[in-house]
Write an enzyme that holds these catalytic residues in place. Structure first.
Site, PDB file in Angstrom:
ATOM      1  N   GLY A 178       0.806  -1.210   0.000  1.00 52.16           N
ATOM      2  CA  GLY A 178       0.000   0.000   0.000  1.00 52.16           C
ATOM      3  C   GLY A 178       0.838   1.259   0.000  1.00 52.16           C
TER       4      GLY A 178
ATOM      5  N   GLY B  50       6.054  -3.236   3.353  1.00 51.14           N
ATOM      6  CA  GLY B  50       5.648  -3.655   4.682  1.00 51.14           C
ATOM      7  C   GLY B  50       6.014  -5.083   4.989  1.00 51.14           C
ATOM      8  N   ASP B  51       5.328  -5.686   5.969  1.00 47.41           N
ATOM      9  CA  ASP B  51       5.729  -7.007   6.423  1.00 47.41           C
ATOM     10  C   ASP B  51       5.577  -8.069   5.345  1.00 47.41           C
ATOM     11  OD1 ASP B  51       2.961  -6.913   6.509  1.00 47.41           O
ATOM     12  OD2 ASP B  51       2.816  -8.239   8.246  1.00 47.41           O
TER      13      ASP B  51
ATOM     14  N   THR C 265       5.246   0.902   6.805  1.00 49.47           N
ATOM     15  CA  THR C 265       3.912   0.545   7.251  1.00 49.47           C
ATOM     16  C   THR C 265       3.269   1.753   7.892  1.00 49.47           C
ATOM     17  OG1 THR C 265       2.640  -0.698   8.890  1.00 49.47           O
ATOM     18  CG2 THR C 265       4.989  -0.469   9.296  1.00 49.47           C
ATOM     19  N   ILE C 266       2.147   2.168   7.341  1.00 47.10           N
ATOM     20  CA  ILE C 266       1.473   3.346   7.871  1.00 47.10           C
ATOM     21  C   ILE C 266       0.941   3.090   9.273  1.00 47.10           C
ATOM     22  CG2 ILE C 266      -0.877   2.882   7.059  1.00 47.10           C
ATOM     23  CD1 ILE C 266      -0.901   5.806   6.030  1.00 47.10           C
ATOM     24  N   ASP C 267       0.742   1.799   9.618  1.00 44.58           N
ATOM     25  CA  ASP C 267       0.204   1.454  10.940  1.00 44.58           C
ATOM     26  C   ASP C 267       1.277   1.425  12.026  1.00 44.58           C
ATOM     27  OD1 ASP C 267      -2.290   1.223   9.851  1.00 44.58           O
ATOM     28  OD2 ASP C 267      -2.253  -0.961   9.695  1.00 44.58           O
TER      29      ASP C 267
ATOM     30  N   GLU D 135      -9.708   0.878  12.360  1.00 47.77           N
ATOM     31  CA  GLU D 135     -10.486   0.012  11.467  1.00 47.77           C
ATOM     32  C   GLU D 135     -10.508  -1.447  11.923  1.00 47.77           C
ATOM     33  OE1 GLU D 135      -8.769  -0.656   7.562  1.00 47.77           O
ATOM     34  OE2 GLU D 135      -6.798  -0.050   8.300  1.00 47.77           O
TER      35      GLU D 135
ATOM     36  N   ILE E 126      -5.273   9.753   3.952  1.00 40.41           N
ATOM     37  CA  ILE E 126      -4.174  10.031   4.885  1.00 40.41           C
ATOM     38  C   ILE E 126      -2.878   9.355   4.463  1.00 40.41           C
ATOM     39  CG2 ILE E 126      -5.871  10.218   6.743  1.00 40.41           C
ATOM     40  CD1 ILE E 126      -4.667   7.682   7.962  1.00 40.41           C
TER      41      ILE E 126
END
Length: 462
Positions: free
Chosen positions: A89, A180-181, A209-211, A310, A386
């Protein structure tokens, strides 16, 4: 007992014999509070009690290899070919990382050929026919001012053997993977195939990773920009809530398994009265449940502001059976674990979460109507807005420094690793360790305590 020191060791392609073009810039006084010598280590622990609990001599304490330039490097820059790929993403800062990699490789190491692979791992797989892009300072000029990635991206696993075939055909010596992962798991498989073939190709990751959920990485790039952008949605929802009688603002933010964006965004403007995250279970119904508490808050004070990640509340949603959906070892199926239901998986193997924000909106409306209380509810889901914006100044700086650390590591022959920052120091983290678990908000930690203090919500809705 697992030998943590062994887990922290970074693989290398071999002895470094070439003088680095950056050797003249290296500090000579050894480690200081602002610099870590290449022969030193960055300790895993940072408190006396954690160190003492190990009961071992200082020399045996687990630590990371420090990032930064080396006096000797493995690859001859004049003969080195580099590949760069972005996967998964979008996230603020992707273009910043690409630009910084290209400029560092070109201007300071003298690398003359840099390939950009289009649309993630598809760009390294022949059947997709994605064109390869030649990257140089002119091509990447100014791209940091824009969101997204000039190389494009994609999700989904590709055959690591086909990817290594591509690297061999192009004589690539270093592959930088920004992802990411799931992307890093792919990077590990690529590195394993490289090793099986006896090739000298460095595989280095820049974790994205945005998280903010990658372990042993203090903060992932783009996270600060993301939660900063998310505060705009909270501010707007709060304005709406305070403008109407019995107003309720409800904002759903990204955070599939980790509630960091919801926590930080809520703290940033301190307007939230409730924050719901995946790591902290909550009851919706009953005298001590969230809905009852929310109604009392609205009746007493006239309005309320709710922020939800989410991934929260998935246990309240149903999903179709997943018998034909292959499981991924690193992502537990929420319905199987008893903590929620998932609606299948995406191309990367990530659990598809259902829309709890919309479900919660409906439940709030039903609860207030049943109690005979008017509710003016405004629901905002900024979602992808975002993650598609350019990086803010802090993240831009962080991206540049991560990219520099990645180049230094790769040119020194390090492989199967990602770069990150730990205890304020840039370090090398083996990929296997970086994907071994998920970074979560600790319900007993100081971040969640700050959220509880700022919102005034009870520690538990039960």
């Amino acid at each position: 007992m697992v030998d943590e020191r062994a887990q922290l060791e970074v693989a290398t392609l071999g002895e470094c014999r070439i003088d680095s073009p950056l050797s003249a810039l290296l500090r000579r006084q050894g480690t200081t509070q602002h610099y870590v010598d290449e022969a030193d280590r960055v300790l895993l622990d940072d408190t006396v009690s954690l160190v003492a609990s190990r009961g071992v001599p200082v020399a045996e304490l687990p630590g990371f290899e420090p990032g930064g330039p080396r006096s000797k490097i493995y690859f001859d820059p004049s003969k080195t070919r580099v590949g760069i790929v972005t996967c998964g993403g979008l996230c603020p800062g992707l273009n910043d990382v690409i630009r910084a990699l290209v400029l560092e490789l070109t201007n300071h190491y003298g690398v003359r050929r840099i390939f950009g692979f289009r649309n993630g791992y598809q760009g390294l797989t022949a059947r997709y026919g994605r064109p390869v892009v030649d990257l140089n300072p002119e091509v990447v000029a100014g791209i940091n001012e824009y969101g997204g990635t000039i190389l494009g991206t994609s999700r989904g696993n590709q055959d690591p053997n086909e990817i290594v075939d591509c690297l061999e055909q192009l004589s690539v010596n270093v592959l930088f993977i920004i992802g990411g992962d799931g992307s890093m798991r792919g990077a590990l498989r690529i590195a394993e195939v490289v090793a099986e073939r006896g090739l000298r190709i460095a595989v280095v990751g820049v974790p994205k990773t945005i998280d903010n959920d990658i372990p042993y990485i203090e903060r992932s790039f783009g996270f600060q920009t993301a939660f900063g952008k998310a505060t705009e949605a909270i501010r707007a929802a709060h304005v709406e809530a305070t403008a109407f009688p019995n107003g309720i603002g409800l904002v759903q933010l990204m955070g599939r398994h980790s509630g960091f964006i919801a926590c930080y965004a809520a703290l940033a403007n301190n307007d939230a009265d409730y924050v719901l995250i995946p790591e902290v279970p909550f009851a919706l119904d009953g005298p001590g449940g969230f809905l009852e508490h929310l109604r009392r808050r609205v009746v007493e004070r006239g309005h309320a502001m709710v922020v939800v990640a989410e991934g929260a509340g998935q246990e309240y949603l149903s999903a179709p059976a997943q018998a034909d959906v292959p499981a991924r070892a690193d992502v537990p199926a929420r319905d199987a674990s008893g903590t929620g239901a998932a609606a299948g998986r995406d191309a990367s193997g990530n659990v598809r979460l259902q829309d709890f924000g919309r479900y919660l909106r409906g439940r709030i409306a039903e609860h207030f109507a049943a109690a005979g209380v008017e509710a003016n509810l405004k629901y905002i889901d900024p979602s992808y807005t975002i993650r598609s914006v350019p990086a803010d100044p802090y993240d831009s700086v962080y991206c540049i420094r991560l990219a520099h650390a990645a180049v230094h590591a790769a040119m020194a022959g390090r492989t199967e690793m990602v770069v990150g920052r730990w205890r304020g120091r840039f370090v090398h983290v083996p990929i296997a360790l970086a994907i071994s678990s998920r970074n979560l908000v600790d319900p007993d930690g100081d971040l969640w305590l700050s959220v509880l203090e700022a919102t005034g919500q009870p520690p538990v809705f039960a």
